[in-house]
Design a protein around this motif. Structure first.
Motif, PDB file in Angstrom:
ATOM      1  N   SER A  46       0.816  -1.222   0.000  1.00 52.85           N
ATOM      2  CA  SER A  46       0.000   0.000   0.000  1.00 52.85           C
ATOM      3  C   SER A  46       0.846   1.266   0.000  1.00 52.85           C
ATOM      4  N   ALA A  47       2.082   1.191   0.487  1.00 54.31           N
ATOM      5  CA  ALA A  47       2.940   2.380   0.556  1.00 54.31           C
ATOM      6  C   ALA A  47       4.392   1.915   0.574  1.00 54.31           C
ATOM      7  N   PRO A  48       5.319   2.772   0.118  1.00 49.50           N
ATOM      8  CA  PRO A  48       5.087   4.063  -0.531  1.00 49.50           C
ATOM      9  C   PRO A  48       4.634   3.883  -1.987  1.00 49.50           C
ATOM     10  N   ILE A 295      18.884  20.000  17.344  1.00 47.89           N
ATOM     11  CA  ILE A 295      19.284  20.418  16.003  1.00 47.89           C
ATOM     12  C   ILE A 295      18.033  20.542  15.135  1.00 47.89           C
ATOM     13  N   GLN A 296      18.205  21.117  13.964  1.00 43.94           N
ATOM     14  CA  GLN A 296      17.094  21.194  13.024  1.00 43.94           C
ATOM     15  C   GLN A 296      16.856  19.828  12.390  1.00 43.94           C
ATOM     16  N   VAL A 297      15.610  19.432  12.310  1.00 38.21           N
ATOM     17  CA  VAL A 297      15.243  18.136  11.750  1.00 38.21           C
ATOM     18  C   VAL A 297      14.086  18.315  10.773  1.00 38.21           C
ATOM     19  N   THR A 298      14.221  17.728   9.597  1.00 41.47           N
ATOM     20  CA  THR A 298      13.129  17.675   8.634  1.00 41.47           C
ATOM     21  C   THR A 298      12.866  16.214   8.303  1.00 41.47           C
ATOM     22  N   ARG A 299      11.613  15.822   8.385  1.00 42.04           N
ATOM     23  CA  ARG A 299      11.247  14.430   8.099  1.00 42.04           C
ATOM     24  C   ARG A 299      10.179  14.389   7.014  1.00 42.04           C
ATOM     25  N   MET A 300      10.434  13.604   5.974  1.00 47.16           N
ATOM     26  CA  MET A 300       9.481  13.419   4.885  1.00 47.16           C
ATOM     27  C   MET A 300       9.204  11.923   4.752  1.00 47.16           C
ATOM     28  N   PRO A 301       7.935  11.507   4.800  1.00 50.62           N
ATOM     29  CA  PRO A 301       7.637  10.073   4.728  1.00 50.62           C
ATOM     30  C   PRO A 301       8.086   9.437   3.412  1.00 50.62           C
ATOM     31  N   HIS A 302       7.872  10.139   2.300  1.00 50.18           N
ATOM     32  CA  HIS A 302       8.225   9.566   1.013  1.00 50.18           C
ATOM     33  C   HIS A 302       8.176  10.656  -0.048  1.00 50.18           C
TER      34      HIS A 302
END
Length: 419
Positions: A46-48, A295-302
């Motif tokens: 079903s993902a990604p 710290i700076q954090v960026t999270r992207m699932p897909h």
């Protein structure tokens, strides 16, 4: 004209690193005059999702069958019967309890696909191909491939992107079930005309006389053409990881090194921006939440595959942890990006040798926090170059080159079956 049928449970519009190998094999074999077909499921995982990959396969026939996937229902049972109160959100089978129902389905929970696939082959003799290639995971693909090759009376080749018996993506087994599973793999491998593996798989294979050829994963040069680098807005020094992260391959060494760097140079520590693109389990999600306080954090699932390449190009450092003596599929794309790589693994490992051969950085042991911190510091202060020069040795790992290697194996198999 030679022809081939690939059997793969995972295929676009499913996305992620798991579909890249079969997609690129199909793409470049078809460009080299092969008649290429793929047998997969109507829904798959079903993902990604990454439907853009289908745009690379204009000359490939894709056949989709129905299937049943009991694992989706069984996944709901992870919480009540998983060991030690583990929470849901795990990504791999080896995090499941021995008593989870999925641990008792051999070889995997995709097994109900087999009768649907056999029914398709029986009703589609008009699309009979010269050779059948099963791509693992999942191991069910090998069972289905063997059955279809027998039905069509053509040779069968098993392509191991990961090991079968003892694969990290499978649940823990009762000992007697492991013996059954191992015997099943040995029988299918003995019946196969050939096997193709990636580095790190051979030591997991049963001892058989079947010819085995190592064909690495790779990078597709076309993915880099006219691709503009991407990075989080207003980020200073971006350390990126592209792909799945879970407890056995987590952020502990990197975060410990960033903490050590921050203690001796607070200004450098404040410049770090950690970018994670891809699925994570609960353990890594908590690591990211905790790190965001420092710290700076960026999270992207897909993201789509071309965007993932863009973020590799835009990063200042790419994080590459390994949990066993294998080479993650994204390694070759990391190398092609020219971005410095923080590779974690053992000395003289497959990863270490590949990095040395292609001009990549030296691989560092997971526990050597001081050395990791120093490596990051040198990049941030400019005493080490932020970009690597493209190494000609890397061209042997292009997807075109790996498809040529597969074409050679398949051509030999077809010729031998015709004798």
């Amino acid at each position: 004209m030679n022809s081939v049928l690939f059997i793969s449970y995972d295929f676009p519009p499913a996305g992620g690193v798991g579909v890249q190998r079969v997609v690129k094999f199909a793409k470049y074999l078809s460009r080299r005059g092969w008649e290429v077909s793929v047998l997969t499921t109507r829904h798959g995982r079903s993902a990604p999702r990454d439907p853009s990959l289908l745009g690379e396969l204009d000359d490939v026939q894709v056949h989709r069958t129905w299937t049943l996937d009991p694992f989706r229902a069984l996944s709901a049972l992870r919480t009540p019967i998983s060991a030690r109160g583990r929470r849901p959100g795990r990504l791999h089978g080896d995090t499941l309890s021995l008593w989870h129902p999925a641990a008792w389905i051999v070889p995997d929970a995709k097994l109900p696909w087999v009768p649907f696939g056999i029914a398709w082959a029986l009703s589609h003799d008009d699309v009979r191909r010269d050779v059948v290639v099963s791509t693992l995971p999942t191991p069910t693909a090998a069972i289905l491939g063997s059955a279809i090759s027998t039905t069509w009376d053509v040779p069968h080749v098993i392509d191991y992107r990961d090991p079968w018996t003892g694969g990290f993506y499978l649940p823990a087994r009762a000992r007697w079930l492991r013996r059954i599973e191992s015997a099943w793999e040995r029988r299918l491998l003995n019946r196969a005309a050939a096997a193709v593996i990636v580095p790190g798989v051979r030591e997991h294979l049963p001892s058989v006389d079947t010819p085995v050829t190592v064909i690495h994963n790779g990078y597709d040069e076309e993915d880099y053409i006219d691709t503009t680098p991407l990075r989080p807005p207003d980020a200073d020094f971006v350390i990126a990881h592209i792909g799945v992260l879970w407890k056995k391959r987590d952020l502990t060494p990197l975060l410990s090194a960033i903490d050590a760097l921050s203690q001796r140079s607070p200004d450098l520590g404040r410049r770090v921006h950690l970018l994670q693109i891809g699925q994570v389990d609960d353990h890594v999600a908590r690591q990211l939440e905790t790190a965001a306080a420092r710290i700076q954090v960026t999270r992207m699932p897909h993201v789509l595959h071309r965007q993932a390449i863009a973020y590799m190009l835009g990063a200042d450092l790419l994080y590459l942890p390994t949990g066993h003596d294998g080479i993650p599929g994204k390694t070759y794309e990391y190398l092609r990006s020219g971005t410095p790589i923080l590779g974690l693994g053992a000395e003289s490992s497959h990863l270490d040798r590949l990095m040395a051969e292609t001009g990549g950085e030296e691989v560092i042991e997971h526990q050597d926090i001081e050395r990791i911190a120093t490596f990051i510091e040198k990049l941030m202060t400019g005493s080490t170059s932020r970009r690597r020069v493209y190494d000609r040795a890397l061209s042997s790992y292009s997807r075109e080159a790996t498809a040529d290697s597969l074409a050679s194996v398949l051509g030999n198999v077809i010729a031998a079956s015709s004798d």
